[in-house]
Design a protein around this motif. Structure first.
Motif, PDB file in Angstrom:
ATOM      1  N   GLU A 130      36.255   1.817  26.800  1.00  0.00           N
ATOM      2  CA  GLU A 130      37.098   0.680  26.473  1.00  0.00           C
ATOM      3  C   GLU A 130      38.349   1.353  25.734  1.00  0.00           C
ATOM      4  OE1 GLU A 130      34.075  -1.081  24.920  1.00  0.00           O
ATOM      5  OE2 GLU A 130      33.539  -1.203  27.120  1.00  0.00           O
ATOM      6  N   GLY A 131      37.971   2.256  24.923  1.00  0.00           N
ATOM      7  CA  GLY A 131      39.044   2.952  23.961  1.00  0.00           C
ATOM      8  C   GLY A 131      40.060   3.910  25.063  1.00  0.00           C
ATOM      9  N   THR A 132      39.179   4.529  25.925  1.00  0.00           N
ATOM     10  CA  THR A 132      40.091   5.477  26.899  1.00  0.00           C
ATOM     11  C   THR A 132      40.666   4.670  27.994  1.00  0.00           C
ATOM     12  OG1 THR A 132      38.380   7.207  26.353  1.00  0.00           O
ATOM     13  CG2 THR A 132      39.712   7.351  28.372  1.00  0.00           C
ATOM     14  N   LEU A 133      40.106   3.734  28.554  1.00  0.00           N
ATOM     15  CA  LEU A 133      40.376   3.159  29.772  1.00  0.00           C
ATOM     16  C   LEU A 133      41.462   1.807  29.340  1.00  0.00           C
ATOM     17  CD1 LEU A 133      37.294   3.233  31.870  1.00  0.00           C
ATOM     18  CD2 LEU A 133      39.344   4.685  31.966  1.00  0.00           C
ATOM     19  N   CYS A 152      43.408  -3.212  30.858  1.00  0.00           N
ATOM     20  CA  CYS A 152      42.893  -1.902  31.139  1.00  0.00           C
ATOM     21  C   CYS A 152      43.578  -1.108  32.294  1.00  0.00           C
ATOM     22  CB  CYS A 152      41.401  -1.949  31.527  1.00  0.00           C
ATOM     23  SG  CYS A 152      40.252  -2.655  30.396  1.00  0.00           S
ATOM     24  N   SER A 153      43.581   0.234  32.408  1.00  0.00           N
ATOM     25  CA  SER A 153      44.503   0.993  33.030  1.00  0.00           C
ATOM     26  C   SER A 153      44.499   0.490  34.461  1.00  0.00           C
ATOM     27  CB  SER A 153      43.928   2.274  32.976  1.00  0.00           C
ATOM     28  OG  SER A 153      43.989   2.779  31.822  1.00  0.00           O
ATOM     29  N   SER A 154      43.412   0.045  35.073  1.00  0.00           N
ATOM     30  CA  SER A 154      43.319  -0.370  36.605  1.00  0.00           C
ATOM     31  C   SER A 154      43.778  -1.661  36.662  1.00  0.00           C
ATOM     32  CB  SER A 154      41.638  -0.319  36.812  1.00  0.00           C
ATOM     33  OG  SER A 154      40.903  -1.233  36.078  1.00  0.00           O
ATOM     34  N   GLN A 155      43.972  -2.433  35.642  1.00  0.00           N
ATOM     35  CA  GLN A 155      44.584  -3.663  35.826  1.00  0.00           C
ATOM     36  C   GLN A 155      45.818  -3.764  35.642  1.00  0.00           C
ATOM     37  OE1 GLN A 155      42.114  -5.355  32.411  1.00  0.00           O
ATOM     38  NE2 GLN A 155      40.596  -6.105  33.719  1.00  0.00           N
ATOM     39  N   VAL A 156      46.247  -2.613  34.869  1.00  0.00           N
ATOM     40  CA  VAL A 156      47.738  -2.510  34.849  1.00  0.00           C
ATOM     41  C   VAL A 156      48.186  -1.713  36.042  1.00  0.00           C
ATOM     42  CG1 VAL A 156      49.642  -0.986  33.910  1.00  0.00           C
ATOM     43  CG2 VAL A 156      47.734  -2.000  32.298  1.00  0.00           C
ATOM     44  N   PHE A 157      47.752  -1.107  36.656  1.00  0.00           N
ATOM     45  CA  PHE A 157      48.242  -0.423  38.095  1.00  0.00           C
ATOM     46  C   PHE A 157      48.038  -1.720  39.352  1.00  0.00           C
ATOM     47  CE2 PHE A 157      46.582   3.677  36.475  1.00  0.00           C
ATOM     48  CZ  PHE A 157      47.644   4.150  36.021  1.00  0.00           C
ATOM     49  N   ASP A 158      47.047  -2.568  38.858  1.00  0.00           N
ATOM     50  CA  ASP A 158      46.932  -3.649  39.850  1.00  0.00           C
ATOM     51  C   ASP A 158      48.277  -4.450  39.643  1.00  0.00           C
ATOM     52  OD1 ASP A 158      45.468  -5.574  41.643  1.00  0.00           O
ATOM     53  OD2 ASP A 158      45.729  -6.940  40.111  1.00  0.00           O
ATOM     54  N   MET A 159      48.662  -4.854  38.389  1.00  0.00           N
ATOM     55  CA  MET A 159      49.825  -5.827  38.048  1.00  0.00           C
ATOM     56  C   MET A 159      51.023  -4.923  38.752  1.00  0.00           C
ATOM     57  SD  MET A 159      51.182  -8.149  36.995  1.00  0.00           S
ATOM     58  CE  MET A 159      50.007  -9.154  35.898  1.00  0.00           C
ATOM     59  N   VAL A 212      44.877  12.826  16.654  1.00  0.00           N
ATOM     60  CA  VAL A 212      44.880  11.733  17.519  1.00  0.00           C
ATOM     61  C   VAL A 212      43.513  11.100  17.851  1.00  0.00           C
ATOM     62  CG1 VAL A 212      46.901  12.739  18.598  1.00  0.00           C
ATOM     63  CG2 VAL A 212      44.583  13.406  19.416  1.00  0.00           C
ATOM     64  N   SER A 213      43.792   9.933  18.657  1.00  0.00           N
ATOM     65  CA  SER A 213      42.443   9.174  18.986  1.00  0.00           C
ATOM     66  C   SER A 213      42.550   8.858  20.363  1.00  0.00           C
ATOM     67  CB  SER A 213      42.111   7.948  17.901  1.00  0.00           C
ATOM     68  OG  SER A 213      41.269   7.021  18.742  1.00  0.00           O
ATOM     69  N   SER A 214      41.246   8.669  21.207  1.00  0.00           N
ATOM     70  CA  SER A 214      41.339   8.345  22.658  1.00  0.00           C
ATOM     71  C   SER A 214      42.150   7.057  22.718  1.00  0.00           C
ATOM     72  CB  SER A 214      40.023   8.317  22.979  1.00  0.00           C
ATOM     73  OG  SER A 214      39.288   7.717  22.360  1.00  0.00           O
ATOM     74  N   ILE A 215      42.243   6.186  21.679  1.00  0.00           N
ATOM     75  CA  ILE A 215      42.989   5.011  21.881  1.00  0.00           C
ATOM     76  C   ILE A 215      44.482   5.187  22.453  1.00  0.00           C
ATOM     77  CG2 ILE A 215      43.985   4.712  19.504  1.00  0.00           C
ATOM     78  CD1 ILE A 215      43.129   1.836  19.695  1.00  0.00           C
ATOM     79  N   GLN A 216      45.044   6.331  22.425  1.00  0.00           N
ATOM     80  CA  GLN A 216      46.126   6.582  22.672  1.00  0.00           C
ATOM     81  C   GLN A 216      46.411   7.124  24.154  1.00  0.00           C
ATOM     82  OE1 GLN A 216      46.206   8.790  18.372  1.00  0.00           O
ATOM     83  NE2 GLN A 216      48.150   9.053  19.603  1.00  0.00           N
ATOM     84  N   ILE A 217      45.410   7.187  24.807  1.00  0.00           N
ATOM     85  CA  ILE A 217      45.473   7.744  26.218  1.00  0.00           C
ATOM     86  C   ILE A 217      46.058   6.695  27.119  1.00  0.00           C
ATOM     87  CG2 ILE A 217      44.245   8.199  28.084  1.00  0.00           C
ATOM     88  CD1 ILE A 217      41.885   9.528  26.319  1.00  0.00           C
ATOM     89  N   VAL A 218      45.951   5.405  26.885  1.00  0.00           N
ATOM     90  CA  VAL A 218      46.598   4.676  28.013  1.00  0.00           C
ATOM     91  C   VAL A 218      48.140   4.505  27.797  1.00  0.00           C
ATOM     92  CG1 VAL A 218      46.553   2.122  28.856  1.00  0.00           C
ATOM     93  CG2 VAL A 218      44.403   3.023  28.480  1.00  0.00           C
TER      94      VAL A 218
END
Length: 866
Positions: free
Chosen positions: A471-474, A496-503, A711-717
């Motif tokens: 969840e943090g990464t995606l 999530c990333s895939s949902q952003v791309f879907d939008m 840094v943290s993986s919450i910053q990936i998206v």
């Protein structure tokens, strides 16, 4: 007497009864000893695991009271005594046998888990694994340790059964002596009264016994001490001139009664502290111990008054109004439904949020954009299982290199092994731009320059539990602070990333009837060659926006495109990652031919315990197989294997002609403390080696950029979205959509200068520890040398480390309460650190409650204390 008894048992039926009695006597001794050694060994392991968590003064004063197991064992010994009748003996057996079998199994299981993970079993969590087939396979990996532990306990019970049974009986005999003395005196006083009133007449059942002393002993003596497999040893039937047992002598009586009285006195004086109660826990009662009540997620006892600046702060607000939002927003954007009145997270209302969007773009990124070189058609995100930061790549000046050296005589690694180590992670060196320092001719300094992109030196995962780390990464969110995968049942509070791309795909300008890839629709696909049935992952993936999946279950299907598989399973989860090669080729081919933009996410699995490889081929890296060295040797071999797999992925991208237009994102799900403390899993292990992970954004048209800030993986998206926006890899209208969505995320984007502190506000970074509801790790980007692990339940420790002084956390400060921790820290540091400590605790308490609110999660009491 002996003659009469011999005559009584002379018949054949009597022989059968005698055999049953003998077996009963053996069984009573054996099963009691089995329970005894199980309970005692479990307690000794329990105390050893928390030996340094109490101040020495408290440990010395209250240590006696931790052994309340003695009371349980004495009560069990009463049940285990020889029954006056066979039905009574059978009733005792119905209690004794199941109890001893259960506690021996629990003790052996706890022993096995502690050996393999460095942590005790949390029994409240254990029941979550029993309904999960994949989890059962995981537990079976510890079967050898369980069998060894059980065998030791069983052997001890067989060898010492009679002795333990008799000693416990002797203790009961002594402890019952004051009661017998009192009963005899009261009976003597009441005897004339009873005779006068003709009530409770005393039967002269011992009139044939000539000696009053023998009379008293027969009338009042239990068989605690003299209960043995040989019934003839009962001294109540012996001549009264026989020597009295040691437990009837004054000195032993005084010592035993005195010790037990001291135990009772200290137990009465002991403070009602849940920590002391936890340390006193006895199997199997520990399975139902809930800990003390808490009014807040974190015990704030010890935090000074004056911390109130977050009180009442709430980040949930009505979602922003966007003209481009469809009437049916779809998954990930349900908060924007017209008939929905749910609130959404708002950065502007987050009192601890720091934005860096107002900063200028990083100069190297800005130059790549200005030169019009940076284009992103596809995004490939690799989630690297158990990837430590210091093995991506493995460097010559790292702890890992020194750890390997310690396995050799005089800490000298042979030249051939040194070459082998230098060749272990060339792809990681190529992708990150971090030189390994070994100087081989396969590194970035000679044969090829760095691939290009951003690489973080000091990155932490959002969770040390793989499914929560996703969840943090995606999704750019902090995982739910609750045990195991519960996110699929609750509201993941950001798309999530895939949902952003879907939008983005749903915008009016998107079409595949063009050669302009920026207008193509997106297609998301998930790939892993391990099972997706573990802890409800199959239910989680649709919540994250993945409906096209390749997993162990799909590729094992005889109708799968590339069936049959070329290798056997390498671990209890599935197959080697390289089995995905043809599926990745197919995904790229399909995307290119259909004019689609690919978002491919791949979770690797080969680097998971037990670190199996195809054909079981390993190179020797460690100098010795003693201790955990064999496990470490296997782990390092799988690291090299996955590094080769990354090179294969790069080759596929090159082969398909999309390498220059593909953003390759890599992040570890968690680290692994195996080289530090032997932990084969991050389960309930707060060591920093489980938190540090690589985070890399690789693109051949970017220069190598080293991100030194914490840094943290919450910053990936937000970083992925920003790279798409700034590189103009989205059409005009979609850039506006992506910019609006980007504003939702709390993590700072890595392509802007990172801000660690502003207006006395620190960039706090949280990690939800495996399995989610036990510990929370917190650090501040402004002061990354300090690291605090906070208990969310009452039966684990607070833990503080200064990574400047103790980078490998060899000597963390651990205490069971904040006041003791602060007192210990105060001796070494100034008040500024104490302020940081109390601030971290206060902020974390607010943040956990905020986390629950965002997910719409209502913790039951068991989530607060076990």
């Amino acid at each position: 007497m002996k003659g009469a008894r011999t005559l009584l048992f002379s018949g054949s039926q009597t022989s059968t009864g005698q055999t049953l009695d003998a077996f009963s006597n053996f069984a009573r001794c054996y099963f009691y000893a089995l329970a005894f050694w199980s309970v005692i060994s479990a307690k000794l392991l329990h105390l050893y695991a928390h030996l340094y968590s109490l101040p020495a003064s408290q440990l010395i004063v209250w240590s006696v009271t931790f052994f309340q197991d003695v009371v349980v064992l004495l009560l069990l010994r009463i049940i285990a005594q020889r029954g006056r009748t066979r039905p009574l003996a059978a009733l005792g057996a119905l209690v004794l046998i199941p109890f001893s079998l259960i506690v021996s199994g629990m003790a052996a299981a706890n022993f096995s888990v502690y050996i393999f993970t460095g942590a005790e079993i949390h029994w409240k969590q254990a029941k979550s694994f029993t309904n999960d087939a994949a989890a059962i396979r995981t537990l079976l990996t510890g079967l050898t340790g369980f069998l060894v532990g059980e065998a030791i306990i069983v052997a001890a019970a067989i060898l010492t059964g009679r002795f333990v049974h008799r000693v416990a009986g002797g203790l009961l005999h002594v402890l019952a002596w004051p009661l017998r003395w009192l009963f005899a005196r009261v009976s003597s006083c009441l005897s004339p009264l009873r005779q006068r009133l003709h009530i409770f007449p005393i039967r002269n059942q011992y009139k044939d016994l000539p000696d009053p002393e023998v009379y008293e002993r027969i009338a009042l003596e239990d068989d605690y001490l003299n209960d043995s497999p040989d019934d003839e040893s009962d001294y109540a039937y012996d001549d009264h001139h026989s020597p009295r047992p040691i437990t009837d002598r004054p000195l032993p009586r005084a010592l035993i009664v005195g010790a037990f009285s001291l135990f009772l006195l200290l137990r009465l004086l002991r403070p009602p502290d849940s920590v002391l109660l936890f340390l006193s826990g006895t199997l199997p009662l520990t399975t139902v111990f809930q800990g003390g009540h808490r009014d807040s997620p974190i015990d704030l006892t010890g935090v000074p008054l004056g911390y109130s600046y977050l009180d009442g702060a709430e980040t949930l607000q009505p979602p922003p109004k966007w003209s481009w939002m469809p009437k049916d927003p779809g998954p990930g954007f349900t908060d924007w439904k017209p008939d929905n009145h749910d609130l959404h997270y708002d950065n502007a209302k987050n009192p601890i949020h720091i934005s860096n969007l107002q900063e200028p773009l990083l100069e190297p990124v800005q130059k790549a954009v200005a030169d019009n070189n940076l284009k992103i058609k596809h995004v490939v995100l690799l989630k690297l299982e158990s990837a430590r930061a210091d093995i991506f790549p493995l460097r010559n000046d790292s702890f890992m290199r020194n750890r390997i050296a310690r396995s050799y005589k005089d800490n000298q690694i042979p030249e051939d092994v040194l070459d082998r180590i230098g060749d272990l992670t060339p792809t990681a060196e190529y992708l990150t731009g971090f030189s390994t320092g070994f100087g081989q001719d396969n590194g970035i300094q000679r044969s090829r320059k760095a691939y290009g992109g951003l690489s973080a030196r000091n990155a932490y995962t959002t969770s040390t539990y793989t499914l929560k780390s996703l969840e943090g990464t995606l999704c750019g969110v902090s995982p739910l602070v609750a045990d195991l995968n519960r996110e699929f049942e609750h509201h993941i509070y950001q798309p999530c990333s895939s949902q952003v791309f879907d939008m983005l795909t749903r915008q009016a300008e998107i079409t595949n009837q063009t050669d302009n890839f920026t207008l193509w629709p997106w297609h998301s696909i998930w790939m892993q060659f391990v099972t997706e049935t573990y802890d409800n992952q199959d239910k989680l993936m649709p919540k994250l926006g993945y409906f096209d999946k390749q997993t162990k279950e799909t590729i094992e299907d005889p109708d799968a495109k590339h069936f049959p598989l070329k290798t056997e399973e390498v671990n209890y989860y599935g197959y080697a990652d390289t089995e995905l090669k043809e599926y990745i080729r197919d995904a790229i081919d399909d995307a290119e031919s259909n004019h689609e933009r690919l978002f491919l996410t791949h979770l690797t699995g080969t680097t998971h315990h037990p670190w199996g490889l195809p054909n079981n081929t390993y190179e020797q890296i460690m100098g010795s197989n003693k201790g955990h060295n064999e496990d470490l040797n296997r782990y390092l071999n799988t690291i090299g294997f996955v590094d080769g797999w990354l090179q294969t992925i790069l080759d596929i991208l090159e082969e398909k002609g999309v390498a220059d237009e593909t953003l390759l994102v890599m992040a570890g799900d968690h680290g692994l403390s195996l080289p530090n403390d032997g932990g084969i899993t991050p389960y309930d292990n707060p060591h920093v080696g489980n938190f540090e992970v690589p985070i890399v954004f690789a693109h051949p048209k970017l220069p190598p950029i080293e991100v030194k800030a914490p840094v943290s993986s919450i910053q990936i998206v937000p970083s992925i979205i920003d790279l798409l926006i700034e590189s103009r890899s989205l059409p005009k209208d979609s850039i506006s959509v992506a910019s609006d969505i980007r504003s939702l995320y709390e993590g700072q984007s890595l392509i802007w200068p990172l801000i660690q502190e502003r207006d006395s506000k620190q960039d706090w970074q949280f990690t939800v520890m495996n399995t989610g509801g036990t510990w929370l790790s917190v650090r501040s980007a402004a002061r990354p040398r300090f690291r605090l692990v906070i208990p969310l339940i009452n039966d684990v420790e607070w833990r503080f480390t200064d990574l400047t002084k103790d980078p490998n956390e060899d000597k963390p400060i651990m205490r069971f309460n904040l006041a003791d921790l602060a007192h210990t820290i105060r001796k070494e540091y100034d008040n500024e650190l104490l302020h940081w400590l109390f601030d971290a605790v206060y902020v974390s308490n607010w943040w956990v409650k905020e986390n629950w609110n965002r997910y719409g999660y209502s913790p039951a009491p068991k989530n607060v204390g076990r």
